[in-house]
Design an enzyme around this catalytic site. Structure first.
Site, mmCIF file in Angstrom:
data_model
loop_
_atom_site.group_PDB
_atom_site.id
_atom_site.type_symbol
_atom_site.label_atom_id
_atom_site.label_comp_id
_atom_site.label_asym_id
_atom_site.label_seq_id
_atom_site.Cartn_x
_atom_site.Cartn_y
_atom_site.Cartn_z
ATOM 1 N N LYS A 25 99.322 112.152 -11.209
ATOM 2 C CA LYS A 25 98.070 111.829 -11.827
ATOM 3 C C LYS A 25 97.242 110.918 -11.029
ATOM 4 O O LYS A 25 95.906 111.147 -11.131
ATOM 5 C CB LYS A 25 98.319 110.969 -13.114
ATOM 6 C CG LYS A 25 97.258 110.123 -13.451
ATOM 7 C CD LYS A 25 97.829 109.259 -14.558
ATOM 8 C CE LYS A 25 96.715 108.142 -14.373
ATOM 9 N NZ LYS A 25 96.811 107.200 -13.652
ATOM 10 N N ASN A 26 97.994 110.365 -10.016
ATOM 11 C CA ASN A 26 97.373 109.594 -9.209
ATOM 12 C C ASN A 26 96.985 109.989 -7.701
ATOM 13 O O ASN A 26 96.652 109.372 -6.585
ATOM 14 C CB ASN A 26 98.022 108.052 -9.020
ATOM 15 C CG ASN A 26 97.752 107.399 -10.096
ATOM 16 O OD1 ASN A 26 97.003 107.777 -11.138
ATOM 17 N ND2 ASN A 26 98.750 106.251 -10.366
ATOM 18 N N ARG A 97 89.260 105.197 -13.429
ATOM 19 C CA ARG A 97 88.668 104.643 -11.981
ATOM 20 C C ARG A 97 88.439 105.694 -10.942
ATOM 21 O O ARG A 97 87.824 105.113 -10.172
ATOM 22 C CB ARG A 97 90.177 104.018 -11.604
ATOM 23 C CG ARG A 97 90.647 102.731 -12.429
ATOM 24 C CD ARG A 97 90.029 101.526 -12.102
ATOM 25 N NE ARG A 97 90.048 101.124 -10.905
ATOM 26 C CZ ARG A 97 89.468 99.775 -10.626
ATOM 27 N NH1 ARG A 97 88.863 99.015 -11.153
ATOM 28 N NH2 ARG A 97 89.537 99.137 -9.173
ATOM 29 N N CYS A 121 93.209 101.895 -17.256
ATOM 30 C CA CYS A 121 93.868 100.993 -18.231
ATOM 31 C C CYS A 121 93.507 99.572 -18.249
ATOM 32 O O CYS A 121 93.207 99.226 -17.018
ATOM 33 C CB CYS A 121 95.323 101.060 -17.802
ATOM 34 S SG CYS A 121 96.065 102.660 -18.253
ATOM 35 N N ASP A 311 103.786 100.445 -11.247
ATOM 36 C CA ASP A 311 103.822 101.394 -12.551
ATOM 37 C C ASP A 311 105.091 101.840 -13.131
ATOM 38 O O ASP A 311 105.011 102.543 -13.822
ATOM 39 C CB ASP A 311 102.954 102.660 -12.068
ATOM 40 C CG ASP A 311 101.555 102.294 -11.679
ATOM 41 O OD1 ASP A 311 100.756 101.995 -12.520
ATOM 42 O OD2 ASP A 311 101.203 102.581 -10.548
ATOM 43 N N VAL A 333 100.859 92.826 -8.533
ATOM 44 C CA VAL A 333 99.783 93.573 -8.254
ATOM 45 C C VAL A 333 98.866 93.517 -9.444
ATOM 46 O O VAL A 333 97.576 93.314 -9.079
ATOM 47 C CB VAL A 333 100.378 95.275 -8.259
ATOM 48 C CG1 VAL A 333 99.342 96.214 -8.013
ATOM 49 C CG2 VAL A 333 101.432 95.356 -7.043
HETATM 50 N N1 EPU Z 1 91.660 95.060 -6.547
HETATM 51 C C1 EPU Z 1 90.604 94.308 -6.260
HETATM 52 N N2 EPU Z 1 89.413 94.700 -5.980
HETATM 53 C C2 EPU Z 1 88.950 96.101 -5.785
HETATM 54 C C3 EPU Z 1 90.218 97.017 -5.944
HETATM 55 C C4 EPU Z 1 91.484 96.366 -6.266
HETATM 56 O O1 EPU Z 1 90.692 92.954 -6.654
HETATM 57 O O2 EPU Z 1 88.010 96.475 -5.045
HETATM 58 C C5 EPU Z 1 93.068 94.594 -7.055
HETATM 59 C C6 EPU Z 1 93.088 95.087 -8.342
HETATM 60 O O3 EPU Z 1 92.465 94.341 -9.396
HETATM 61 C C7 EPU Z 1 94.539 94.998 -8.549
HETATM 62 C C8 EPU Z 1 95.003 95.217 -6.984
HETATM 63 O O4 EPU Z 1 93.773 95.138 -6.368
HETATM 64 O O5 EPU Z 1 95.003 93.652 -8.861
HETATM 65 C C9 EPU Z 1 95.593 96.796 -6.718
HETATM 66 O O6 EPU Z 1 94.614 97.605 -7.076
HETATM 67 P P1 EPU Z 1 94.680 99.014 -6.236
HETATM 68 O O7 EPU Z 1 93.189 98.999 -5.907
HETATM 69 O O8 EPU Z 1 95.445 99.128 -5.522
HETATM 70 O O9 EPU Z 1 94.775 100.082 -7.547
HETATM 71 P P2 EPU Z 1 93.867 101.446 -8.002
HETATM 72 O O10 EPU Z 1 93.460 102.093 -6.873
HETATM 73 O O11 EPU Z 1 92.901 100.788 -8.713
HETATM 74 C C10 EPU Z 1 96.308 102.655 -8.215
HETATM 75 C C11 EPU Z 1 96.395 103.452 -9.463
HETATM 76 C C12 EPU Z 1 97.186 102.657 -10.633
HETATM 77 C C13 EPU Z 1 98.246 101.868 -9.768
HETATM 78 C C14 EPU Z 1 97.715 101.244 -8.669
HETATM 79 C C15 EPU Z 1 98.522 100.405 -7.812
HETATM 80 C C16 EPU Z 1 95.112 105.473 -9.686
HETATM 81 C C17 EPU Z 1 94.198 106.095 -10.395
HETATM 82 N N3 EPU Z 1 95.376 104.162 -10.161
HETATM 83 O O12 EPU Z 1 95.175 102.042 -8.903
HETATM 84 O O13 EPU Z 1 97.643 103.422 -11.350
HETATM 85 O O14 EPU Z 1 98.829 100.859 -10.470
HETATM 86 O O15 EPU Z 1 96.894 101.843 -7.698
HETATM 87 O O16 EPU Z 1 99.688 101.257 -7.332
HETATM 88 O O17 EPU Z 1 95.447 105.995 -8.533
HETATM 89 C C18 EPU Z 1 98.482 104.088 -13.508
HETATM 90 O O18 EPU Z 1 99.038 105.408 -13.200
HETATM 91 O O19 EPU Z 1 98.958 103.664 -14.590
HETATM 92 C C19 EPU Z 1 97.921 103.105 -12.881
HETATM 93 C C20 EPU Z 1 97.208 101.999 -13.320
#
Ligand code: EPU
Length: 437
Positions: A25-26, A97, A121, A311, A333
């Site tokens: 999914k990611n 996202r 989420c 996750d 995280v």
């Molecule tokens: N963050 C910031 N600013 C940003 C981006 C992120 O402060 O501009 C913070 C977030 O708030 C969080 C941390 O950095 O506290 C990590 O966020 P990250 O950007 O790494 O996550 P993401 O890309 O938004 C993806 C997955 C998530 C997974 C995270 C960490 C996707 C679509 N989502 O999110 O998956 O938890 O990486 O591995 O790829 C899930 O599948 O249930 C899910 C939430």
């Protein structure tokens, strides 16, 4: 099978059998966004039938691409990418996202892009500041709007050396999507190195990009003028695989996860084994089961890759309610990913949450008053209850807790599970679970 929103499940029995996991999914949705970087045909295989893929397919169509789906594959041709239609994009941003990642490809193709406050989420504030900073570094002009940001950039974007303040998965992917068609060389320090990011890097390399992953979280990209189409077999979903592994652990069952790949799950497998789980790896996937009569408690800290994924946390904590002793969790995280523990307590678990960092590494949330650590006292005898799913991973864990509990539970909001778990009810039934709706 269409997932009903309210489902009754009967717990108290070991889950036995096998399930198939497909493309992550990611990962798949990001590969779909990469197709916006070319007008050639792009083909993605091993695609699961989950809601997040539908959302991204509809978004690509709204941006002028053709998207065709067969049972497990997608063909995308982004011949006529249109400048973003604000209203149409706003709706997609509110659902997921992924639309944030269209910024770099749209800046390449049309010179403009939009960010609306993103969905996904509710597990923390999840700002987009790092995405915005990355794009600004490549030369994008960013203006705040009441609903988010409006971006414009001269073509091509300009290669840059940039260091992330936190190795965000999404911001690293945004960097890759920007750098591959930017002029000259780019370098990202403190980059995310999750397997899903590397899967995207592999797709970009197939398209003709020059991407090098260096030691110590450094990614270097030499920009090229044009990218071509690709065919890609998506990496399997290591989050779903771990979820089923935890189901085997929590219910004292045995689940063979077909398609699961060891190399993506090494950190999880170590922890699974420490908790008392056993696994067997072969070319088809991984068989998970409980090895000892009683699970062992753990001290656990989530982190960016190669740490223990955030996750994986909720399903494992749910399993640890059955461990013989006190487990400690530190979530580093997301600041708000322990809300589900109150539902576990309603089923009879004993989980207490704390604002302090209960782990080896003080994290960003320690001084911010967020409940981000937990103490799990086990084993608890769980009993059936009525629950409402708050988010994807917590939702799976509610089912998991209900399956480890005695008797029937009623779960509302179950359709949310379909965002990331293909054929969820069919899989439960195949593992011997009694369901009613
Ligand atoms: N963050 C910031 N600013 C940003 C981006 C992120 O402060 O501009 C913070 C977030 O708030 C969080 C941390 O950095 O506290 C990590 O966020 P990250 O950007 O790494 O996550 P993401 O890309 O938004 C993806 C997955 C998530 C997974 C995270 C960490 C996707 C679509 N989502 O999110 O998956 O938890 O990486 O591995 O790829 C899930 O599948 O249930 C899910 C939430």
């Amino acid at each position: 099978m269409e997932l009903p929103d309210t489902i009754d499940v009967k717990g108290g029995f070991p889950l036995e059998g096998q399930v198939q996991v497909r493309g992550a999914k990611n990962s798949v949705p990001k590969t779909m966004v990469a197709a916006l970087l070319t007008s050639d045909l792009c083909e993605i295989e091993n695609v699961a039938n989950i809601r997040d893929i539908d959302i991204v397919s509809d978004m690509l169509k709204a941006l002028g691409s053709s998207v065709k789906r067969t049972q497990t594959s997608l063909s995308i041709e982004a011949r006529n990418v249109a400048p973003s239609d604000e209203e149409a994009l706003a709706e997609f941003h509110s659902l997921s996202r992924i639309p944030v990642l269209t910024c770099a490809p749209l800046l390449h193709r049309t010179g403009s892009a939009l960010i609306h406050h993103p969905g996904g989420c509710a597990i923390g504030e999840r700002p987009v500041n790092l995405h915005v900073k990355v794009l600004e570094a490549f030369g994008a002009r960013v203006e705040s709007t009441p609903s988010g940001y409006s971006l414009t950039a001269p073509k091509p974007l300009k290669g840059v050396r940039y260091e992330l303040s936190y190795p965000s998965v999404g911001a690293t992917e945004q960097f890759l999507l920007a750098a591959v068609l930017a002029s000259g060389d780019s370098q990202l320090s403190n980059a995310g190195i999750e397997p899903e990011i590397l899967d995207l890097a592999c797709v970009l390399q197939k398209m003709g990009a020059l991407v090098t992953i260096l030691p110590d979280r450094v990614i270097r990209v030499s920009g090229v003028e044009r990218l071509s189409g690709f065919t890609h077999w998506s990496m399997p979903d290591r989050l779903e695989a771990a979820s089923w592994a935890c189901a085997a652990l929590a219910t004292d069952g045995g689940i063979r996860v077909m398609g699961a790949r060891q190399v993506d799950m090494m950190t999880f497998l170590n922890v699974f084994r420490k908790a008392g789980g056993e696994f067997e790896v072969d070319h088809r996937g991984i068989l998970f089961r409980r090895g000892s009569a009683r699970l062992r408690p753990l001290a656990l800290e989530t982190d960016v890759h190669p740490g223990f994924m955030t996750d994986w946390q909720a399903p494992l904590v749910t399993a640890l309610t059955q461990a013989n002793g006190v487990s400690v969790l530190h979530e580093t995280v997301y600041e708000n990913r322990l809300g589900y523990t109150s539902a576990l307590n309603e089923l009879g678990a004993n989980v207490q949450v704390f604002r302090e960092c209960l782990g080896a590494t003080p994290c960003r949330f320690g001084s911010q008053n967020h409940e981000h650590s937990a103490v799990i006292i086990g084993p608890s005898r769980l009993h059936g209850s009525e629950l409402t799913v708050p988010d994807l991973r917590a939702g799976f864990s509610y089912f998991l807790a209900a399956l480890a509990a005695d008797g029937w539970s009623r779960i509302h909001g179950a359709t949310l599970i379909n965002r990331g778990y293909e054929d969820f009810i069919k899989k439960l039934q195949g593992l011997g679970v009694e369901t009613k709706w």
